[in-house]
Design a protein around this motif. Structure first.
Motif, PDB file in Angstrom:
ATOM      1  N   TRP A 156       0.834  -1.197   0.000  1.00 48.99           N
ATOM      2  CA  TRP A 156       0.000   0.000   0.000  1.00 48.99           C
ATOM      3  C   TRP A 156       0.874   1.254   0.000  1.00 48.99           C
ATOM      4  O   TRP A 156       1.771   1.414   0.819  1.00 48.99           O
ATOM      5  CB  TRP A 156      -0.921   0.000   1.208  1.00 48.99           C
ATOM      6  CG  TRP A 156      -2.094  -0.908   0.992  1.00 48.99           C
ATOM      7  CD1 TRP A 156      -3.353  -0.546   0.631  1.00 48.99           C
ATOM      8  CD2 TRP A 156      -2.114  -2.333   1.083  1.00 48.99           C
ATOM      9  NE1 TRP A 156      -4.162  -1.657   0.492  1.00 48.99           N
ATOM     10  CE2 TRP A 156      -3.426  -2.761   0.763  1.00 48.99           C
ATOM     11  CE3 TRP A 156      -1.141  -3.296   1.395  1.00 48.99           C
ATOM     12  CZ2 TRP A 156      -3.793  -4.097   0.763  1.00 48.99           C
ATOM     13  CZ3 TRP A 156      -1.502  -4.625   1.388  1.00 48.99           C
ATOM     14  CH2 TRP A 156      -2.826  -5.015   1.071  1.00 48.99           C
ATOM     15  N   THR A 157       0.601   2.112  -0.980  1.00 44.91           N
ATOM     16  CA  THR A 157       1.357   3.353  -1.117  1.00 44.91           C
ATOM     17  C   THR A 157       0.361   4.515  -1.199  1.00 44.91           C
ATOM     18  O   THR A 157      -0.845   4.314  -1.328  1.00 44.91           O
ATOM     19  CB  THR A 157       2.213   3.366  -2.398  1.00 44.91           C
ATOM     20  OG1 THR A 157       1.370   3.595  -3.520  1.00 44.91           O
ATOM     21  CG2 THR A 157       2.973   2.069  -2.568  1.00 44.91           C
ATOM     22  N   SER A 158       0.899   5.717  -1.142  1.00 42.86           N
ATOM     23  CA  SER A 158       0.077   6.885  -1.458  1.00 42.86           C
ATOM     24  C   SER A 158      -0.065   6.951  -2.967  1.00 42.86           C
ATOM     25  O   SER A 158       0.911   6.749  -3.703  1.00 42.86           O
ATOM     26  CB  SER A 158       0.741   8.168  -0.944  1.00 42.86           C
ATOM     27  OG  SER A 158       0.197   9.304  -1.580  1.00 42.86           O
ATOM     28  N   ASN A 159      -1.267   7.223  -3.460  1.00 39.81           N
ATOM     29  CA  ASN A 159      -1.436   7.274  -4.908  1.00 39.81           C
ATOM     30  C   ASN A 159      -0.859   8.543  -5.531  1.00 39.81           C
ATOM     31  O   ASN A 159      -0.855   8.701  -6.734  1.00 39.81           O
ATOM     32  CB  ASN A 159      -2.917   7.137  -5.285  1.00 39.81           C
ATOM     33  CG  ASN A 159      -3.759   8.299  -4.784  1.00 39.81           C
ATOM     34  OD1 ASN A 159      -3.344   9.014  -3.889  1.00 39.81           O
ATOM     35  ND2 ASN A 159      -4.935   8.474  -5.353  1.00 39.81           N
ATOM     36  N   LEU A 160      -0.372   9.457  -4.703  1.00 41.11           N
ATOM     37  CA  LEU A 160       0.267  10.668  -5.222  1.00 41.11           C
ATOM     38  C   LEU A 160       1.793  10.559  -5.193  1.00 41.11           C
ATOM     39  O   LEU A 160       2.485  11.251  -5.916  1.00 41.11           O
ATOM     40  CB  LEU A 160      -0.183  11.885  -4.405  1.00 41.11           C
ATOM     41  CG  LEU A 160      -1.692  12.179  -4.427  1.00 41.11           C
ATOM     42  CD1 LEU A 160      -1.988  13.433  -3.613  1.00 41.11           C
ATOM     43  CD2 LEU A 160      -2.199  12.346  -5.848  1.00 41.11           C
ATOM     44  N   SER A 161       2.303   9.699  -4.326  1.00 37.66           N
ATOM     45  CA  SER A 161       3.750   9.502  -4.226  1.00 37.66           C
ATOM     46  C   SER A 161       3.995   8.051  -3.840  1.00 37.66           C
ATOM     47  O   SER A 161       3.936   7.688  -2.669  1.00 37.66           O
ATOM     48  CB  SER A 161       4.348  10.444  -3.173  1.00 37.66           C
ATOM     49  OG  SER A 161       5.729  10.189  -3.018  1.00 37.66           O
ATOM     50  N   TYR A 162       4.244   7.201  -4.858  1.00 34.27           N
ATOM     51  CA  TYR A 162       4.287   5.764  -4.587  1.00 34.27           C
ATOM     52  C   TYR A 162       5.704   5.185  -4.750  1.00 34.27           C
ATOM     53  O   TYR A 162       5.896   4.131  -5.332  1.00 34.27           O
ATOM     54  CB  TYR A 162       3.287   5.015  -5.476  1.00 34.27           C
ATOM     55  CG  TYR A 162       3.240   5.433  -6.918  1.00 34.27           C
ATOM     56  CD1 TYR A 162       4.051   4.833  -7.864  1.00 34.27           C
ATOM     57  CD2 TYR A 162       2.348   6.425  -7.325  1.00 34.27           C
ATOM     58  CE1 TYR A 162       3.988   5.207  -9.184  1.00 34.27           C
ATOM     59  CE2 TYR A 162       2.280   6.798  -8.659  1.00 34.27           C
ATOM     60  CZ  TYR A 162       3.097   6.188  -9.581  1.00 34.27           C
ATOM     61  OH  TYR A 162       3.034   6.559 -10.899  1.00 34.27           O
ATOM     62  N   ASP A 163       6.679   5.892  -4.210  1.00 34.16           N
ATOM     63  CA  ASP A 163       8.044   5.378  -4.275  1.00 34.16           C
ATOM     64  C   ASP A 163       8.380   4.483  -3.090  1.00 34.16           C
ATOM     65  O   ASP A 163       9.457   3.906  -3.023  1.00 34.16           O
ATOM     66  CB  ASP A 163       9.055   6.528  -4.363  1.00 34.16           C
ATOM     67  CG  ASP A 163       8.919   7.509  -3.210  1.00 34.16           C
ATOM     68  OD1 ASP A 163       7.897   7.449  -2.498  1.00 34.16           O
ATOM     69  OD2 ASP A 163       9.836   8.326  -3.018  1.00 34.16           O
ATOM     70  N   HIS A 164       7.464   4.369  -2.128  1.00 31.41           N
ATOM     71  CA  HIS A 164       7.699   3.488  -0.988  1.00 31.41           C
ATOM     72  C   HIS A 164       6.363   3.077  -0.381  1.00 31.41           C
ATOM     73  O   HIS A 164       5.346   3.741  -0.559  1.00 31.41           O
ATOM     74  CB  HIS A 164       8.551   4.192   0.077  1.00 31.41           C
ATOM     75  CG  HIS A 164       7.879   5.385   0.683  1.00 31.41           C
ATOM     76  ND1 HIS A 164       7.820   6.610   0.055  1.00 31.41           N
ATOM     77  CD2 HIS A 164       7.202   5.540   1.855  1.00 31.41           C
ATOM     78  CE1 HIS A 164       7.153   7.473   0.812  1.00 31.41           C
ATOM     79  NE2 HIS A 164       6.752   6.843   1.902  1.00 31.41           N
TER      80      HIS A 164
END
Length: 209
Positions: A156-164
């Motif tokens: 699960w990542t943030s859909n605006l910043s999915y580098d981690h």
């Protein structure tokens, strides 16, 4: 009289040919997700519950409202249904629109891919909002000596910043060529606990001759 019979016979043949040409095409299942009609898979869920996934008896003509045009349907196609849902190769039909898909718009959405390194959201994501979303990565394609195996890893990542990953839970799914989904395991990477487990225990794939 013979000429009339001959004419009628030729007309029937021509009409049958025209009907065949306009018949909706079949979209075959992918080799790592072989959901052919009259197939089934039996899974053990969390070592206690048995779940049986089944496909339709035959290919079913299907079309859907297209996301880009709320008044246009996709071209009809004959596809297998898995647990009552149409499957287009490696794709399913995902409802588009937050929060309630008012217009009933849809889009083909990936279930898996054979391309190592490819990433995709497990479900549709509304990029106007910063919310946790499950991001899938095709991690590897290997041969274990008997079978060709795809490994998909998601977190699960943030859909605006999915580098981690923003949560410790990570999902591991394996697909075996000619078999389908063989395991779906969710693990807490901090505690190493298994949070959920789905493992194939029996199956029948009705491969075409």
């Amino acid at each position: 009289m013979m000429k009339i019979r001959y004419f009628i016979s030729m007309l029937l043949i021509i009409c049958a040919g025209c009907q065949k040409e306009t018949e909706a095409p079949i979209i075959e299942p992918g080799s790592y997700y072989p959901v052919y009609p009259n197939s089934w898979w039996k899974y053990l869920i969390n070592d206690s519950i048995v779940q049986r996934d089944t496909t339709s008896d035959d290919y079913i003509v299907h079309s859907y409202l297209i996301y880009d045009d709320p008044e246009k349907y996709s071209d009809p196609a004959r596809v297998p249904f898995l647990n009552g849902q149409p499957i287009y190769g490696y794709n399913f039909i995902e409802s588009i629109g937050y929060p309630d898909n008012y217009y009933g718009l849809n889009e083909l959405w990936p279930i898996l891919s054979e391309k190592v390194g490819e990433t995709f959201w497990k479900y549709w994501v509304d990029h106007r909002y910063d919310r946790p979303c499950e991001l899938v990565t095709v991690k590897s394609k290997t041969f274990n000596g008997t079978d060709s195996v795809l490994l998909l890893v998601s977190g699960w990542t943030s859909n605006l910043s999915y580098d981690h990953y923003i949560y410790p839970e990570v999902r591991y799914r394996t697909f075996v060529k000619g078999v389908g989904l063989t395991s779906d395991i969710l693990v807490d990477t901090v505690t190493s606990d298994t949070l959920s487990k789905k493992v194939l225990i029996d199956y029948f794939v009705n491969h075409p001759l």
